[in-house]
Write a protein that holds these residues in place. Structure first.
Motif, PDB file in Angstrom:
ATOM      1  N   CYS A  17       0.804  -1.219   0.000  1.00 17.98           N
ATOM      2  CA  CYS A  17       0.000   0.000   0.000  1.00 17.98           C
ATOM      3  C   CYS A  17       0.839   1.272   0.000  1.00 17.98           C
ATOM      4  N   VAL A  18       2.142   1.139   0.025  1.00 23.50           N
ATOM      5  CA  VAL A  18       3.006   2.314   0.036  1.00 23.50           C
ATOM      6  C   VAL A  18       2.789   3.107  -1.240  1.00 23.50           C
ATOM      7  N   ASP A  19       2.743   4.423  -1.103  1.00 25.03           N
ATOM      8  CA  ASP A  19       2.575   5.297  -2.268  1.00 25.03           C
ATOM      9  C   ASP A  19       3.814   5.209  -3.135  1.00 25.03           C
ATOM     10  N   LYS A  20       3.636   4.673  -4.320  1.00 27.35           N
ATOM     11  CA  LYS A  20       4.744   4.496  -5.247  1.00 27.35           C
ATOM     12  C   LYS A  20       4.726   5.544  -6.348  1.00 27.35           C
ATOM     13  N   SER A  21       3.988   6.622  -6.146  1.00 26.38           N
ATOM     14  CA  SER A  21       3.821   7.620  -7.190  1.00 26.38           C
ATOM     15  C   SER A  21       5.103   8.361  -7.502  1.00 26.38           C
ATOM     16  N   ASP A  22       6.061   8.366  -6.565  1.00 33.30           N
ATOM     17  CA  ASP A  22       7.283   9.095  -6.826  1.00 33.30           C
ATOM     18  C   ASP A  22       8.333   8.251  -7.533  1.00 33.30           C
ATOM     19  N   LEU A  23       8.036   7.000  -7.806  1.00 31.76           N
ATOM     20  CA  LEU A  23       8.983   6.158  -8.516  1.00 31.76           C
ATOM     21  C   LEU A  23       9.037   6.558  -9.984  1.00 31.76           C
ATOM     22  N   PRO A  24      10.224   6.531 -10.574  1.00 32.37           N
ATOM     23  CA  PRO A  24      10.289   6.860 -11.997  1.00 32.37           C
ATOM     24  C   PRO A  24       9.561   5.796 -12.815  1.00 32.37           C
ATOM     25  N   ARG A  25       8.900   6.246 -13.853  1.00 31.76           N
ATOM     26  CA  ARG A  25       8.156   5.327 -14.709  1.00 31.76           C
ATOM     27  C   ARG A  25       8.614   5.516 -16.157  1.00 31.76           C
ATOM     28  N   PRO A  26       9.837   5.126 -16.449  1.00 31.13           N
ATOM     29  CA  PRO A  26      10.298   5.318 -17.821  1.00 31.13           C
ATOM     30  C   PRO A  26       9.558   4.385 -18.775  1.00 31.13           C
ATOM     31  N   VAL A  27       9.190   4.917 -19.910  1.00 26.45           N
ATOM     32  CA  VAL A  27       8.554   4.116 -20.948  1.00 26.45           C
ATOM     33  C   VAL A  27       9.569   4.042 -22.083  1.00 26.45           C
ATOM     34  N   VAL A  28      10.168   2.883 -22.233  1.00 28.05           N
ATOM     35  CA  VAL A  28      11.253   2.694 -23.184  1.00 28.05           C
ATOM     36  C   VAL A  28      10.768   2.894 -24.621  1.00 28.05           C
ATOM     37  N   GLN A  29      11.557   3.612 -25.387  1.00 26.65           N
ATOM     38  CA  GLN A  29      11.299   3.863 -26.806  1.00 26.65           C
ATOM     39  C   GLN A  29       9.922   4.464 -27.041  1.00 26.65           C
ATOM     40  N   ALA A  30       9.578   5.450 -26.239  1.00 24.45           N
ATOM     41  CA  ALA A  30       8.268   6.087 -26.370  1.00 24.45           C
ATOM     42  C   ALA A  30       8.441   7.572 -26.647  1.00 24.45           C
ATOM     43  N   ASP A  31       7.428   8.153 -27.258  1.00 31.07           N
ATOM     44  CA  ASP A  31       7.427   9.562 -27.625  1.00 31.07           C
ATOM     45  C   ASP A  31       6.133  10.185 -27.100  1.00 31.07           C
ATOM     46  N   ALA A  32       6.270  11.004 -26.055  1.00 31.04           N
ATOM     47  CA  ALA A  32       5.088  11.602 -25.433  1.00 31.04           C
ATOM     48  C   ALA A  32       4.298  12.467 -26.404  1.00 31.04           C
ATOM     49  N   ALA A  33       4.975  13.186 -27.289  1.00 33.55           N
ATOM     50  CA  ALA A  33       4.267  14.028 -28.272  1.00 33.55           C
ATOM     51  C   ALA A  33       3.443  13.152 -29.219  1.00 33.55           C
ATOM     52  N   ALA A  34       3.991  12.020 -29.619  1.00 35.11           N
ATOM     53  CA  ALA A  34       3.230  11.086 -30.459  1.00 35.11           C
ATOM     54  C   ALA A  34       2.066  10.502 -29.665  1.00 35.11           C
ATOM     55  N   GLY A  35       2.244  10.352 -28.356  1.00 36.16           N
ATOM     56  CA  GLY A  35       1.162   9.855 -27.502  1.00 36.16           C
ATOM     57  C   GLY A  35      -0.003  10.821 -27.459  1.00 36.16           C
ATOM     58  N   LEU A  36       0.294  12.113 -27.358  1.00 34.26           N
ATOM     59  CA  LEU A  36      -0.775  13.113 -27.377  1.00 34.26           C
ATOM     60  C   LEU A  36      -1.505  13.080 -28.720  1.00 34.26           C
ATOM     61  N   ALA A  37      -0.761  12.933 -29.806  1.00 31.72           N
ATOM     62  CA  ALA A  37      -1.389  12.839 -31.128  1.00 31.72           C
ATOM     63  C   ALA A  37      -2.299  11.611 -31.210  1.00 31.72           C
ATOM     64  N   ALA A  38      -1.851  10.480 -30.668  1.00 32.04           N
ATOM     65  CA  ALA A  38      -2.671   9.261 -30.678  1.00 32.04           C
ATOM     66  C   ALA A  38      -3.924   9.442 -29.826  1.00 32.04           C
ATOM     67  N   ILE A  39      -3.791  10.116 -28.688  1.00 32.40           N
ATOM     68  CA  ILE A  39      -4.935  10.390 -27.816  1.00 32.40           C
ATOM     69  C   ILE A  39      -5.996  11.172 -28.588  1.00 32.40           C
ATOM     70  N   LYS A  40      -5.553  12.182 -29.327  1.00 39.18           N
ATOM     71  CA  LYS A  40      -6.487  13.001 -30.104  1.00 39.18           C
ATOM     72  C   LYS A  40      -7.090  12.199 -31.250  1.00 39.18           C
ATOM     73  N   GLU A  41      -6.280  11.387 -31.916  1.00 39.36           N
ATOM     74  CA  GLU A  41      -6.750  10.596 -33.061  1.00 39.36           C
ATOM     75  C   GLU A  41      -7.779   9.544 -32.652  1.00 39.36           C
ATOM     76  N   VAL A  42      -7.516   8.864 -31.560  1.00 37.06           N
ATOM     77  CA  VAL A  42      -8.392   7.774 -31.114  1.00 37.06           C
ATOM     78  C   VAL A  42      -9.643   8.309 -30.420  1.00 37.06           C
ATOM     79  N   GLY A  43      -9.570   9.524 -29.891  1.00 36.98           N
ATOM     80  CA  GLY A  43     -10.745  10.120 -29.271  1.00 36.98           C
ATOM     81  C   GLY A  43     -10.889   9.861 -27.797  1.00 36.98           C
ATOM     82  N   CYS A  44      -9.772   9.730 -27.099  1.00 40.66           N
ATOM     83  CA  CYS A  44      -9.819   9.480 -25.652  1.00 40.66           C
ATOM     84  C   CYS A  44     -10.561  10.592 -24.913  1.00 40.66           C
ATOM     85  N   GLY A  45     -10.525  11.808 -25.482  1.00 40.39           N
ATOM     86  CA  GLY A  45     -11.191  12.942 -24.863  1.00 40.39           C
ATOM     87  C   GLY A  45     -12.711  12.838 -24.869  1.00 40.39           C
ATOM     88  N   ALA A  46     -13.254  11.886 -25.604  1.00 39.04           N
ATOM     89  CA  ALA A  46     -14.709  11.700 -25.589  1.00 39.04           C
ATOM     90  C   ALA A  46     -15.182  11.252 -24.205  1.00 39.04           C
TER      91      ALA A  46
END
Length: 123
Positions: A17-46
């Motif tokens: 139950c320890v809060d693990k929110s401060d642990l680093p969460r690296p996502v290997v070979q990922a592009d956050a800007a491309a992630g935002l584009a995918a979010i918009k394309e797929v319609g997650c904001g709906a």
């Protein structure tokens, strides 16, 4: 021996139950800007309110502001990259009671979306 086992089980449960929110969460070979584009394309904001997405601003899903600082996904799964990527692609396979549908994301797109969500560390 029973009390010792019970104490050990309690200690393990408390550690989980320890809060693990401060642990680093690296996502290997990922592009956050491309992630935002995918979010918009797929319609997650709906369904979700998502920083960086001006419209639509869904209200049936959770507000994703601060997602990167949360210890859990959907209030029940550990907020770690591999779990999040699987969740983004097929949430019902991990929690049949979820309202989130399977999403038309490739593994690479889900990795990018996860990278973007982990940039959202402030409410």
């Amino acid at each position: 021996m029973g009390r010792q086992a019970a104490a050990c089980a309690l200690a393990l449960a408390l550690c989980a139950c320890v809060d693990k929110s401060d642990l680093p969460r690296p996502v290997v070979q990922a592009d956050a800007a491309a992630g935002l584009a995918a979010i918009k394309e797929v319609g997650c904001g709906a369904c979700h309110r998502i920083p960086g997405v001006a419209w639509p601003e869904g209200r049936s899903g959770s507000n994703l502001a601060g997602f990167g600082a949360r210890p859990l996904i959907a209030g029940r799964l550990p907020n770690q990259p591999d779990t999040l990527i699987r969740w983004l692609i097929d949430a019902p396979s991990m929690d049949p009671g979820t309202a989130m549908p399977p999403m038309p994301l490739t593994q690479d797109q889900a990795r990018d979306v996860a990278a973007y969500l982990y940039t959202l560390d402030e409410d």
